[in-house]
Design an enzyme around this catalytic site. Sequence first.
Site, PDB file in Angstrom:
ATOM      1  N   GLY A  71       0.840  -1.210   0.000  1.00 59.11           N
ATOM      2  CA  GLY A  71       0.000   0.000   0.000  1.00 59.11           C
ATOM      3  C   GLY A  71       0.869   1.251   0.000  1.00 59.11           C
ATOM      4  N   ARG A 122       1.037  -5.104  -5.114  1.00 61.64           N
ATOM      5  CA  ARG A 122       1.157  -6.253  -4.204  1.00 61.64           C
ATOM      6  C   ARG A 122       1.363  -7.456  -5.126  1.00 61.64           C
ATOM      7  NH1 ARG A 122      -0.660  -4.062   0.744  1.00 61.64           N
ATOM      8  NH2 ARG A 122      -2.475  -2.705   0.622  1.00 61.64           N
ATOM      9  N   ASP A 179       4.813  -4.731   6.076  1.00 58.43           N
ATOM     10  CA  ASP A 179       5.279  -6.070   6.461  1.00 58.43           C
ATOM     11  C   ASP A 179       5.315  -7.061   5.290  1.00 58.43           C
ATOM     12  OD1 ASP A 179       2.545  -6.133   6.364  1.00 58.43           O
ATOM     13  OD2 ASP A 179       2.270  -7.187   8.258  1.00 58.43           O
ATOM     14  N   THR A 231       4.240   2.704   5.636  1.00 62.66           N
ATOM     15  CA  THR A 231       2.836   2.280   5.693  1.00 62.66           C
ATOM     16  C   THR A 231       2.088   3.217   6.638  1.00 62.66           C
ATOM     17  OG1 THR A 231       1.301   0.620   6.566  1.00 62.66           O
ATOM     18  CG2 THR A 231       3.543   0.511   7.402  1.00 62.66           C
ATOM     19  N   ASP A 279      -0.171   2.324   8.509  1.00 61.88           N
ATOM     20  CA  ASP A 279      -0.706   1.556   9.640  1.00 61.88           C
ATOM     21  C   ASP A 279       0.128   1.650  10.927  1.00 61.88           C
ATOM     22  OD1 ASP A 279      -2.603   0.715   7.833  1.00 61.88           O
ATOM     23  OD2 ASP A 279      -1.625  -1.195   7.420  1.00 61.88           O
ATOM     24  N   ASP A 326       2.356  -0.364  11.909  1.00 64.99           N
ATOM     25  CA  ASP A 326       2.273  -1.693  12.522  1.00 64.99           C
ATOM     26  C   ASP A 326       3.557  -2.507  12.371  1.00 64.99           C
ATOM     27  OD1 ASP A 326       2.115  -2.009   9.807  1.00 64.99           O
ATOM     28  OD2 ASP A 326       0.472  -3.451   9.841  1.00 64.99           O
ATOM     29  N   ARG A 352      -5.497  -1.919   9.060  1.00 69.18           N
ATOM     30  CA  ARG A 352      -5.479  -3.393   8.945  1.00 69.18           C
ATOM     31  C   ARG A 352      -5.716  -4.029  10.321  1.00 69.18           C
ATOM     32  NH1 ARG A 352      -3.801  -6.214   4.417  1.00 69.18           N
ATOM     33  NH2 ARG A 352      -2.623  -4.479   3.586  1.00 69.18           N
TER      34      ARG A 352
HETATM   35  O1  F6P Z   1      -1.582  -1.269   4.734  1.00 69.74           O
HETATM   36  C1  F6P Z   1      -2.172  -0.073   4.341  1.00 69.74           C
HETATM   37  C2  F6P Z   1      -3.647  -0.260   4.115  1.00 69.74           C
HETATM   38  O2  F6P Z   1      -4.192   0.976   3.698  1.00 69.74           O
HETATM   39  C3  F6P Z   1      -4.431  -0.816   5.301  1.00 69.74           C
HETATM   40  O3  F6P Z   1      -4.714   0.149   6.268  1.00 69.74           O
HETATM   41  C4  F6P Z   1      -5.651  -1.376   4.609  1.00 69.74           C
HETATM   42  O4  F6P Z   1      -6.220  -2.409   5.373  1.00 69.74           O
HETATM   43  C5  F6P Z   1      -5.098  -1.890   3.309  1.00 69.74           C
HETATM   44  O5  F6P Z   1      -3.874  -1.202   3.089  1.00 69.74           O
HETATM   45  C6  F6P Z   1      -5.988  -1.695   2.117  1.00 69.74           C
HETATM   46  O6  F6P Z   1      -5.370  -2.292   1.037  1.00 69.74           O
HETATM   47  P1  F6P Z   1      -5.827  -2.087  -0.480  1.00 69.74           P
HETATM   48  O7  F6P Z   1      -5.479  -0.681  -0.874  1.00 69.74           O
HETATM   49  O8  F6P Z   1      -5.047  -3.091  -1.234  1.00 69.74           O
HETATM   50  O9  F6P Z   1      -7.296  -2.299  -0.493  1.00 69.74           O
END
Ligand code: F6P
Length: 329
Positions: A16, A77, A108, A131, A133, A135, A177
Amino acid sequence: MNKTSIKRIGVLTSGGDAPGMNAAIRAVVRSCVYHNVECVGIFRGYEGLIEGDFQPLDARSVKNLINRGGTFLKSARSKEFMTKEGRQKAYDHLKKAEIDALVTIGGDGTFKGAIVFNEEFDFPIVGLPGTIDNDINGTDYTIGYDTALNTVVEAIDKIRDTANSHNRLFLVEVMGRDAGDIALNAGIGAGAEEILIPEQNMGRDRLIESLKRSKKSGKSSSIVVVAEGDQIGKNILGLAEYIRENLEEYECKVTVLGHIQRGGSPSCYDRVLASRMGVGAIDALLNGERDVMIAIVHNKIVSIDFKESLKGSNKIDESLIRVADITSI
Ligand code: F6P
């Protein structure tokens, strides 16, 4: 000083996107220029690594970038990088392009990929935690987190205006997340009544009790911040229904903030953090370090073993829960 034989370094962003990633790339590129090392941009994260989507970067390639959200190298990803064949293709492209080391910026998932790659090919990699998050274990902050907090607080301030005008209860879902850092800190900053986070299971009935109490104490509207990974908050529409059935005091509305939390111009804190970490990454590589993550601990830039970063997510600061409880009375 370059204590190694590293002459060319690749940089990529993966997973992300997060505000401040561009500032980190800029710092990596300019640090390479400073040390007379070539820098190569790898587009679309590990996908671009597998396909050899590379472009040399110089100091001017990263001009006017420090203030821009997202990542100009783009991100992905990659499922293929999870396979041995995919990683082999990536390694072959790195060898062909004579890239001696990598800087990977991401969360991560990015680090998991980097660790496996390093183990398989003994390829020097330094990771930067990027990120929203927050985390990642071993660093106090990740690049993008501060900006996301400010985005959330600004959004909730606006929601508060309408909540207050209509005497309503708003459930505001935020990202993170499986981590509650965004919810807890933005919740305190925005003056939320309650904050639901995965690290602390509140339960629907305690939430209802608390909201009834606050209504009785004279509050006319309420904001509940809900982390997307929270046990009862995961199904925010279901939670809203339950509240409507069990709490007559308020009309209940739901706002899901979603991806606006990932965009926008990075805050000054994130720009500085990203710049410090980018410079730290090249210092570490040219010092002979490999397989490490650059972290910020007590406002000092340090490098920690890559595997440490994946040892469970950062624990929530319990004292913040107390602060949230006291200040929302
Ligand atoms: O890891 C960053 C994040 O924005 C999280 O907070 C969220 O759960 C996820 O990515 C959303 O991912 P995507 O943009 O692939 O839907």
